[in-house]
Enzyme design. Structure first.
Site, PDB file in Angstrom:
ATOM      1  N   TYR A 127      10.031 -29.675   3.867  1.00 51.54           N
ATOM      2  CA  TYR A 127       9.843 -29.328   5.228  1.00 51.54           C
ATOM      3  C   TYR A 127       8.241 -29.571   5.424  1.00 51.54           C
ATOM      4  CZ  TYR A 127      14.317 -28.138   6.127  1.00 51.54           C
ATOM      5  OH  TYR A 127      15.647 -28.109   6.127  1.00 51.54           O
ATOM      6  N   HIS A 153       8.123 -44.964  -7.283  1.00 55.30           N
ATOM      7  CA  HIS A 153       8.300 -45.264  -5.907  1.00 55.30           C
ATOM      8  C   HIS A 153       8.700 -43.786  -5.095  1.00 55.30           C
ATOM      9  CE1 HIS A 153      10.222 -46.261  -1.838  1.00 55.30           C
ATOM     10  NE2 HIS A 153      11.316 -45.493  -2.299  1.00 55.30           N
ATOM     11  N   ARG A 175      22.916 -41.901  -8.707  1.00 55.62           N
ATOM     12  CA  ARG A 175      21.541 -42.614  -8.541  1.00 55.62           C
ATOM     13  C   ARG A 175      20.858 -42.779  -9.791  1.00 55.62           C
ATOM     14  NH1 ARG A 175      18.324 -37.139  -6.340  1.00 55.62           N
ATOM     15  NH2 ARG A 175      16.568 -38.433  -6.208  1.00 55.62           N
ATOM     16  N   ASP A 230     -14.978 -30.136  15.500  1.00 57.67           N
ATOM     17  CA  ASP A 230     -14.621 -30.887  14.304  1.00 57.67           C
ATOM     18  C   ASP A 230     -13.778 -29.949  13.221  1.00 57.67           C
ATOM     19  OD1 ASP A 230     -14.679 -32.308  11.386  1.00 57.67           O
ATOM     20  OD2 ASP A 230     -16.221 -33.486  12.395  1.00 57.67           O
ATOM     21  N   LYS A 286      16.242 -27.339  17.518  1.00 58.26           N
ATOM     22  CA  LYS A 286      15.118 -28.297  17.720  1.00 58.26           C
ATOM     23  C   LYS A 286      15.776 -29.465  18.766  1.00 58.26           C
ATOM     24  CE  LYS A 286      11.482 -28.091  15.775  1.00 58.26           C
ATOM     25  NZ  LYS A 286      10.560 -27.321  15.987  1.00 58.26           N
ATOM     26  N   HIS A 333      19.754 -25.011  -4.105  1.00 59.21           N
ATOM     27  CA  HIS A 333      20.700 -26.045  -3.336  1.00 59.21           C
ATOM     28  C   HIS A 333      20.567 -27.506  -4.153  1.00 59.21           C
ATOM     29  CE1 HIS A 333      18.127 -26.789   0.201  1.00 59.21           C
ATOM     30  NE2 HIS A 333      17.795 -27.919  -0.644  1.00 59.21           N
ATOM     31  N   HIS A 334      19.481 -27.628  -4.905  1.00 59.79           N
ATOM     32  CA  HIS A 334      19.217 -28.875  -5.712  1.00 59.79           C
ATOM     33  C   HIS A 334      19.999 -28.857  -7.093  1.00 59.79           C
ATOM     34  CE1 HIS A 334      16.538 -30.627  -2.734  1.00 59.79           C
ATOM     35  NE2 HIS A 334      16.200 -29.516  -2.641  1.00 59.79           N
ATOM     36  N   THR A 368      17.150 -25.781  12.896  1.00 61.42           N
ATOM     37  CA  THR A 368      16.941 -27.448  12.936  1.00 61.42           C
ATOM     38  C   THR A 368      17.725 -27.924  14.124  1.00 61.42           C
ATOM     39  OG1 THR A 368      16.880 -27.488  10.660  1.00 61.42           O
ATOM     40  CG2 THR A 368      17.367 -29.636  11.547  1.00 61.42           C
ATOM     41  N   SER A 413       7.956 -33.953  19.326  1.00 60.61           N
ATOM     42  CA  SER A 413       7.845 -33.006  20.459  1.00 60.61           C
ATOM     43  C   SER A 413       6.624 -33.303  21.459  1.00 60.61           C
ATOM     44  CB  SER A 413       7.827 -31.415  20.003  1.00 60.61           C
ATOM     45  OG  SER A 413       8.804 -31.314  19.109  1.00 60.61           O
ATOM     46  N   SER A 461      -6.197 -31.270  -3.568  1.00 60.39           N
ATOM     47  CA  SER A 461      -6.390 -31.886  -2.138  1.00 60.39           C
ATOM     48  C   SER A 461      -5.774 -31.304  -1.253  1.00 60.39           C
ATOM     49  CB  SER A 461      -6.093 -33.639  -2.209  1.00 60.39           C
ATOM     50  OG  SER A 461      -6.047 -34.077  -1.146  1.00 60.39           O
ATOM     51  N   SER A 462      -4.376 -31.066  -1.558  1.00 59.31           N
ATOM     52  CA  SER A 462      -3.550 -30.581  -0.339  1.00 59.31           C
ATOM     53  C   SER A 462      -3.936 -29.025  -0.001  1.00 59.31           C
ATOM     54  CB  SER A 462      -2.232 -30.273  -0.805  1.00 59.31           C
ATOM     55  OG  SER A 462      -1.498 -31.978  -0.996  1.00 59.31           O
ATOM     56  N   TRP A 494      10.949 -38.518 -10.062  1.00 60.14           N
ATOM     57  CA  TRP A 494       9.889 -37.845  -9.396  1.00 60.14           C
ATOM     58  C   TRP A 494      10.048 -36.389  -9.702  1.00 60.14           C
ATOM     59  CZ3 TRP A 494       9.219 -34.283  -5.468  1.00 60.14           C
ATOM     60  CH2 TRP A 494      10.175 -34.225  -4.736  1.00 60.14           C
ATOM     61  N   HIS A 520      11.839 -27.556  -2.157  1.00 65.24           N
ATOM     62  CA  HIS A 520      12.194 -27.487  -0.954  1.00 65.24           C
ATOM     63  C   HIS A 520      10.985 -27.207   0.330  1.00 65.24           C
ATOM     64  CE1 HIS A 520      15.370 -27.867   1.924  1.00 65.24           C
ATOM     65  NE2 HIS A 520      14.682 -26.815   2.656  1.00 65.24           N
ATOM     66  N   GLU A 554       8.399 -28.295   0.387  1.00 65.38           N
ATOM     67  CA  GLU A 554       7.663 -29.543   0.279  1.00 65.38           C
ATOM     68  C   GLU A 554       8.408 -30.627   1.401  1.00 65.38           C
ATOM     69  OE1 GLU A 554       5.089 -30.949  -0.660  1.00 65.38           O
ATOM     70  OE2 GLU A 554       5.491 -33.144  -0.567  1.00 65.38           O
TER      71      GLU A 554
HETATM   72  C1  HEM Z   1      19.826 -29.285   7.890  1.00 63.45           C
HETATM   73  C2  HEM Z   1      18.886 -29.377   6.855  1.00 63.45           C
HETATM   74  C3  HEM Z   1      18.845 -29.843   5.398  1.00 63.45           C
HETATM   75  C4  HEM Z   1      19.966 -29.457   4.567  1.00 63.45           C
HETATM   76  C5  HEM Z   1      21.172 -28.538   5.061  1.00 63.45           C
HETATM   77  C6  HEM Z   1      19.517 -29.997   3.361  1.00 63.45           C
HETATM   78  C7  HEM Z   1      20.315 -29.877   2.284  1.00 63.45           C
HETATM   79  C8  HEM Z   1      20.238 -30.447   1.066  1.00 63.45           C
HETATM   80  C9  HEM Z   1      20.662 -30.531  -0.095  1.00 63.45           C
HETATM   81  C10 HEM Z   1      21.992 -29.413  -0.307  1.00 63.45           C
HETATM   82  C11 HEM Z   1      20.158 -31.231  -0.947  1.00 63.45           C
HETATM   83  C12 HEM Z   1      20.756 -31.462  -2.638  1.00 63.45           C
HETATM   84  C13 HEM Z   1      21.543 -32.588  -2.633  1.00 63.45           C
HETATM   85  C14 HEM Z   1      21.866 -32.817  -4.321  1.00 63.45           C
HETATM   86  O1  HEM Z   1      20.674 -33.158  -4.718  1.00 63.45           O
HETATM   87  O2  HEM Z   1      22.911 -32.614  -4.569  1.00 63.45           O
HETATM   88  C15 HEM Z   1      19.113 -32.155  -0.521  1.00 63.45           C
HETATM   89  C16 HEM Z   1      18.429 -32.994  -1.124  1.00 63.45           C
HETATM   90  C17 HEM Z   1      17.371 -33.517  -0.442  1.00 63.45           C
HETATM   91  N1  HEM Z   1      16.751 -33.170   0.665  1.00 63.45           N
HETATM   92 FE1  HEM Z   1      17.933 -31.919   2.214  1.00 63.45          FE
HETATM   93  N2  HEM Z   1      18.486 -30.843   3.705  1.00 63.45           N
HETATM   94  C18 HEM Z   1      18.021 -30.832   4.993  1.00 63.45           C
HETATM   95  C19 HEM Z   1      16.944 -31.264   5.222  1.00 63.45           C
HETATM   96  C20 HEM Z   1      16.137 -32.201   4.598  1.00 63.45           C
HETATM   97  C21 HEM Z   1      14.747 -32.605   5.068  1.00 63.45           C
HETATM   98  C22 HEM Z   1      14.427 -32.264   6.604  1.00 63.45           C
HETATM   99  C23 HEM Z   1      14.232 -33.129   4.184  1.00 63.45           C
HETATM  100  C24 HEM Z   1      12.959 -34.089   4.287  1.00 63.45           C
HETATM  101  C25 HEM Z   1      12.381 -34.438   5.455  1.00 63.45           C
HETATM  102  C26 HEM Z   1      15.261 -33.307   3.308  1.00 63.45           C
HETATM  103  C27 HEM Z   1      14.833 -34.009   1.865  1.00 63.45           C
HETATM  104  C28 HEM Z   1      15.470 -33.891   0.907  1.00 63.45           C
HETATM  105  C29 HEM Z   1      15.374 -34.674  -0.387  1.00 63.45           C
HETATM  106  C30 HEM Z   1      14.137 -35.388  -0.604  1.00 63.45           C
HETATM  107  C31 HEM Z   1      16.294 -34.321  -1.210  1.00 63.45           C
HETATM  108  C32 HEM Z   1      16.692 -34.936  -2.598  1.00 63.45           C
HETATM  109  C33 HEM Z   1      15.657 -34.391  -3.419  1.00 63.45           C
HETATM  110  C34 HEM Z   1      15.763 -35.123  -5.000  1.00 63.45           C
HETATM  111  O3  HEM Z   1      16.991 -34.645  -5.612  1.00 63.45           O
HETATM  112  O4  HEM Z   1      15.157 -36.137  -5.375  1.00 63.45           O
HETATM  113  N3  HEM Z   1      16.155 -32.461   3.510  1.00 63.45           N
HETATM  114  N4  HEM Z   1      19.021 -31.577   0.963  1.00 63.45           N
HETATM  115 CU    CU Z   2      15.934 -28.835  -0.348  1.00 65.50          CU
END
Ligand code: HEM
Ligand code: CU
Ligand code: CU
Lengths: 530, 278, 382
Positions: free
Chosen positions: A262, A82, A455, A111, A336, A307-308, A333, A273, A174-175, A147, A258, A260
């Site tokens: 964004y 998923h 999770r 084009d 914006k 941070h992950h 952020t 916007s 591709s990307s 994933w 990370h 990614e």
């Molecule tokens: C203010 C902006 C953001 C901050 C400070 C932030 C911070 C974080 C942090 C600290 C984690 C880790 C959490 C953990 O696993 O313990 C996380 C996970 C995640 N964030 Fe954000 N994030 C922000 C915005 C975004 C945006 C814009 C996206 C995507 C469009 C995003 C997508 C994700 C995803 C997919 C994960 C989980 C990844 C995984 O473990 O599978 N985040 N974020």
């Molecule tokens: Cu991140």
């Protein structure tokens, strides 16, 4: 933002291929950015439903405690696929589809810079998709390690693991090719007079996104190549016995991962916007600061990856550095969001479907931003890492963020692409169902995470039952609502009120100077932008 | 109003089958590779088939491009698209190598010292480089940087010079210098590959020998692969020069390959310093 | 003044307010304790500080949310086209933009300070009273009291019938183990964590401790809990099929009770060592073997020995199980590299392995009649 003069748009050139070739070959061999954009969008929609169906099964299993429908290993396959398919198969291709359709139209190019390469970028997706979907049917089933593909768990699987690694390699090619194409188009194909700072913000966001793609997809390739060699060629990159380190994979992966996230949100910023000023009938507030905000988000996204990984037990200095850097991202952020609100302020606002989706985006994405901020704080993250709180966070930024902005964009540009208006009533219904169901599904997950539900588990202890029930019911409604989306899109493609060149009175970028649908070859001679 | 002559119209190629062939090729190749890795008998055949399709695609696609180029379809603007495209492609390659250099840095300066600090699990292990890690008992005898690697550095650096000399020839309209320079570059490239193969054959350790073996062969292996690709590209360019394809104002293909060659050169210097020497 | 010339826009606007009202109305009614809307009640100072930090941040976020979205709501209500509002033309204001860049920076500084000092104290594992080595296995925990010669496995004890629904689920469903970790109250306990196979994460929410257990590396963490009681948590890093069934249970007991518990454990270890040289009968071994099997093997090979085709091989009718004894013993002792088959030699006693091998060789359709003794296992260990 800019007034445009169209020059010779009607004066057709004597081209040897003015009209679309007929039949299936039109799509298989296309060198037309609009056709390829359409292919991307349909592919994405298909994958959206495929991965969505997996989610329905997941939510059905989690409807109550105990194992009802699935064995744990199948459950893990479903969550893994998923995530992987939604990210690489649904969200990214949809955004690239938008880039294909809109970037040339918005900058007055005939084009994409490399039309054949463009087609290759697309046709690599079904190749990768075939490998991914086929992997469900090989002995042992699909990948089940998340994933994020962390070793050593990822060393343990069967043939599907190799298929998926190579599929991701193909997606990466591709990307990268797609991104190079987009960058080149934007840098080299703008109509005379369209300086960088006159470009629509959507184009800016894609320029920066494409840069991120070129920078980080190769790093992902590098990480999964090491996985592959650890699996089959005897290397010890991620094996302590050989002097490697499993955590090294996480560093390299998240250096890609990370940026990614964004990659998946910056073009959404661009769509929103574009939509908000249109329906506020007022120019985007703070265009320049928007551009700088996007650029600084892109820059910061390279220095926050760990941070992950706060619970891996980095040295204190590492934890603090990545905490501070992550918190910094909240600033651009925030800017914006402030700018969007300021754009609305004293506008003349109307609430067509694209606008509704965009407004919901602003609000719900901000909630995701807040939970991101909460997660950025190391001590709090240590409680919440790998819980449903994180699941809530990334669905607020990815579903109500990326996916809903994609829906906003689809409704916004469908009249241009098809020449017909979509059914506004059904569009609104789709919006309300989606927004309500989304919140019912994902808001309770914050509580689940706080209360301690990990999770990626197929079964849970009893105190989590109520919120899981609510989330599952919401999830089913959310899934069902998307069938309405499919219906509205198909209905619009097949017919409807003629849209005219510019159905939205507040819209002012170049694509609206073209007929709807635009001629097969638009801007053969570039327009002049003043 | 601005007048645009037809030659200023950006060339949009007609529909083409090659991209599709390309994805079929990669799908077949990937499937074959999966089968090979899992020791399924059909693997090598499927992979060979994929390779074959890929080659057909490369010939077909690049053939078309060359034809279009000779037919004068590529305006200045198309030319600069190619330039941007190549620059960003090389950037993506830089990031690919950056990932592996990052892994080398991490393993050597962080992971191995941490393992040495983990006496509870790995009693007696002390940090050193090269190492095969605490669990494997292999002692690694590294390649001497001042032997073949130094020679190879010299070879690649001179090949960088010869390709630049060829470029000067092209700019001066001296086709002989162009061809000679290219031929020398190709020869040096082949020489480099030969020495590299020799070095692998002589090396006292393998890719299975812990983190040192892994990083060593991964970095030098991918670099070697890039040198081979570069050499093939140089050979193509050499033949095209012999056929008189390049003119003063129209020689993007030559420059692209030259850039690529310089990139491969720079990566080698980093390899020499961080993999062989330090 | 509000009027609704465009009925549709008015309707959707009304629906939006209804939604917001509903959410606002729901929150207080939900916040009864049993719904667990927040972090669990902290049992350590660290967990308490985390709790407070989270509360602080939540309030700050709420205030920012209001500051940003009240104006947006006002704009959506008042500045509507359907209300006849004419759009203004402004699109820049440097001063405002500078202000709303600087204020968030200040807020972030304010948040970062307490967070940073908390990070430092969480990382401070010095001056411990007691060190316990925690090793993650697929899918159980091993606890070793360093220096005390106490070492045991902690397996989930939720019966399969409860998971499959043929029995009602108990109060601590999925959060119960056969042997909990026992620690003294009021003492600083340092945990050194590692793993024998894949990455796991040891987590007890009430302690504020979550730490990945990484194979080949040691990472440490600590807690000090004053109130005796039973505290529960789970593995928090995806570790394969049994990831959802890998609970952590910690019993915090008064120090005197801890001391007597320790004595008991050491005595038990001595008896177990003595038993290792005895010879056992088939029935005895099979009975013990069945227990060992369901705790260690059934997750993959399944209770009926059928395995999961493609992922985990069947033991029923397997060549290894019906073949030579020593091959069977070896794979149990040493595992199979690059698969989920662990080397149980490190985890189980000779008696346990003898029992489970005997059980596998004489269950389902396997009828080798072999009785494997602990001494046979000891002989094949290197
Ligand atoms: C203010 C902006 C953001 C901050 C400070 C932030 C911070 C974080 C942090 C600290 C984690 C880790 C959490 C953990 O696993 O313990 C996380 C996970 C995640 N964030 Fe954000 N994030 C922000 C915005 C975004 C945006 C814009 C996206 C995507 C469009 C995003 C997508 C994700 C995803 C997919 C994960 C989980 C990844 C995984 O473990 O599978 N985040 N974020
Ligand atoms: Cu991140
Ligand atoms: Cu786990």
């Amino acid at each position: 933002m800019n007034t445009t003069t169209i020059n010779g748009a009607a004066a057709h050139h004597d081209h040897d291929h003015d009209h679309a070739p007929a039949g299936i070959m039109r799509w298989l061999t296309s060198t037309n950015h609009k056709d390829i954009g359409t292919l991307y969008l349909w592919f994405s929609l298909f994958m959206f439903f495929f991965a969505g169906a997996l989610a329905m099964v997941i939510r059905a299993e989690l409807f109550q405690p105990g194992l009802q429908l699935l064995q744990p290993n199948v459950f893990n396959q479903l969550t893994t696929m998923h995530g992987l398919i939604m990210i690489f198969g649904a969200i990214m291709p949809a955004l690239v589809g938008f880039a294909n359709w809109q970037v040339p139209l918005m900058i007055g190019a005939s084009d994409m810079a490399f039309p054949r390469l463009n087609n290759w970028s697309f046709w690599l997706l079904p190749a990768a998709g075939t490998l991914l979907i086929a992997s469900f049917f090989v002995p042992g089933g699909a990948i089940a390690g998340g994933w994020t593909m962390y070793p050593p768990l990822f060393m343990q699987g069967g043939i599907a693991y190799d298929m998926s690694i190579l599929a991701v390699h193909i997606l990466g090619i591709s990307s990268i090719m797609g991104a190079i194409n987009i960058i080149t188009t934007i840098l080299n194909m703008r109509a005379p007079g369209m300086t960088l700072m006159k470009m629509p913000l959507f184009v800016w966001t894609w320029l920066i996104t494409a840069y991120l793609l070129v920078a980080v997809m190769p790093v992902l390739a590098c990480a999964i190549t090491m996985l592959l060699t650890d699996r089959h060629f005897g290397t010890h990159f991620f094996d302590a016995a050989g002097g490697g380190d499993p955590i090294m994979f996480q560093h390299i992966f998240w250096f890609f991962g990370h940026p990614e996230v964004y990659i998946m949100i910056l073009p959404s910023f661009g769509i929103v916007s574009t939509v908000i000023p249109t329906f506020a009938r007022k120019p985007l507030f703070g265009y320049v600061s928007m551009v700088y905000a996007v650029a600084s988000i892109a820059f910061l996204s390279f220095i926050v990856w760990a941070h992950h990984m706060f619970t891996t037990g980095m040295p204190v200095a590492g934890q603090l550095f990545f905490m501070y850097a992550t918190m910094l991202i909240a600033i651009p952020t925030g800017i914006k969001v402030f700018n969007w609100v300021a754009t609305l302020w004293r506008g003349s606002i109307s609430f067509e479907t694209p606008m509704l989706f965009s407004l919901a985006f602003v609000f719900l994405f901000t909630i995701g931003g807040f939970s991101g901020l909460v997660l950025a704080l190391v001590p709090v993250d240590i409680q919440l890492q790998d819980t449903y709180y994180v699941v809530a966070h990334f669905h607020y930024v990815l579903f109500s963020g990326s996916a809903m902005s994609i829906m906003a964009g689809v409704y916004y540009w469908l009249p241009k692409w098809t020449g017909h208006m979509y059914d506004e009533k059904l569009g609104k219904l789709h919006f309300w169902l989606t927004t309500i169901a989304f919140n019912v599904t994902f808001f309770p997950m914050h509580f689940l995470g706080l209360a301690g539900m990990p999770r990626r588990i197929p079964d849970y202890s009893l105190q989590f039952t109520d919120f899981n029930k609510i989330a599952s019911l919401g999830g089913f409604l959310l899934g069902a609502s998307q069938l309405l989306f499919l219906y509205v899109v198909i209905k619009c493609v097949r017919g409807g009120e003629p849209a005219g060149n510019r159905p939205w009175d507040g819209a002012d970028s170049l694509e609206w100077t073209q007929t709807s649908p635009p001629p097969y070859h638009s801007f053969v001679t570039p327009p002049l932008v003043k | 109003m601005q007048a645009h002559s037809d030659s200023n119209v950006y060339y949009v190629p007609p529909p083409s089958i090659w991209p599709l062939v390309g994805s079929v090729a990669l799908l077949t190749l990937a499937t074959g590779f999966v089968l090979v890795m899992n020791k399924i008998a059909a693997g090598p055949y499927v992979m060979t088939l994929g390779m074959g399709i890929l080659l057909v695609m490369l010939f077909g696609w690049f053939g078309t491009v060359i034809k279009e180029s000779l037919a004068g379809k590529y305006s200045k603007q198309v030319d600069s698209s190619f330039r941007w495209g190549m620059v960003w492609f090389i950037f993506s390659e830089v990031m690919f190598f950056a990932g592996f250099f990052g892994a080398l840095y991490y393993a050597r300066n962080l992971a191995v010292p941490w393992l040495a600090d983990t006496q509870l699990l790995w009693p007696g292990f002390s940090a050193a480089w090269p190492t095969a890690g605490p669990g494997l008992k292999t002692v690694i005898d590294p390649v001497n940087a001042w032997g073949i690697p130094a020679l190879n550095t010299l070879i690649l650096l001179s090949s960088g010079a010869t390709v630049t000399w060829a470029h000067w020839g092209l700019q001066k309209g001296n086709q002989r210098q162009l061809k000679l320079g290219l031929a020398m570059t190709v020869a040096l490239g082949i020489l480099f590959i030969g020495f590299q193969i020799h070095e692998y054959a002589e090396a006292a350790f393998s890719i299975r020998d812990g983190i040192y073996g892994a990083t060593f062969y991964m970095l030098t292996g991918f670099h070697g692969f890039h040198v081979m690709m570069g050499t093939v590209m140089l050979i193509v360019i050499l033949f095209r020069s012999l056929a008189g394809h390049f003119t003063l104002e129209h020689h993007f293909a030559f420059e692209a390959v030259a850039w690529y060659w310089h990139f491969v050169d720079v990566i080698w210097l980093l390899l020499f310093v961080f993999v062989y020497w330090l | 003044m509000l009027n609704f010339p465009d009925r549709r826009a008015g309707l959707s606007f009304f629906a939006a307010r209804l939604l917001i009202g509903l959410i606002a109305g729901l929150v207080p009614s939900l916040s009864r304790a049993e719904y667990a809307l927040n972090l669990p009640a902290p049992a350590s100072d660290l967990a308490q500080s985390i709790y407070d930090l989270h509360t602080l941040i939540l309030w700050i976020c709420l205030v920012i949310l209001l500051v940003v979205f009240v104006p947006m709501a006002i704009a959506l209500v008042k500045h509507r086209k359907s209300a006849g509002y004419q759009a203004a033309k402004f699109h820049d204001n440097l001063l405002v933009e500078i202000i709303w860049t600087i204020i968030p920076v200040l807020i972030l500084f304010f948040m970062a300070r307490p967070a940073a000092s908390l990070v430092v104290s969480m990382k401070d594992t010095t001056k411990e009273d007691l060190t316990i080595k925690v090793t993650g296995y697929q899918w159980k925990w091993e606890y070793e009291y360093l220096g005390d010669n106490i070492r045991f496995m902690s397996n989930t004890s939720t019966p399969k019938e409860q998971i499959e629904g043929s029995q009602p689920k108990g109060e601590n469903y999925l959060l119960e183990v056969d042997r909990p970790l026992v620690v003294p109250a009021g003492k600083k306990v340092r945990l050194v964590m590692t793993s024998s196979d894949v990455i796991h994460a040891w987590w007890v929410p009430a302690f504020g401790v979550k730490q990945d257990a990484i194979p080949g590396f040691i990472r440490d963490s600590w807690f000090k809990v004053d109130k005796p009681g039973t505290y529960r948590g789970q593995c928090a890093e995806l570790c394969g099929v049994g990831h959802g069934f890998m609970p952590v249970v910690v019993e915090v007991v008064p120090p005197e009770q801890f001391a007597s518990w320790k004595k008991e454990q050491i005595a038990m270890a001595a008896t177990a060592a003595a038993n290792a040289n005895k010879t056992y009968g088939m029935a005895e071994l099979k009975a013990l073997g069945e227990k060992v099997y369901s705790a260690n093997c059934a997750a993959c090979h399944q209770p009926d020995g059928a395995g999961l085709p493609g992922a985990f091989p069947a033991l029923n009718g397997s060549k290894i199980v019906s073949g030579d004894k020593s091959g069977h013993i070896d794979i149990v002792l040493n595992g199979k590299p690059a698969t989920a088959m662990a080397s149980f030699g490190k985890q189980l006693s000779d008696l346990d392995i003898a029992a489970v091998v005997t059980y596998e060789r004489n269950s389902w359709n396997n009828k080798t009649g072999d009785v494997v003794q602990p001494a046979d296992i000891a002989a094949r260990r290197k």
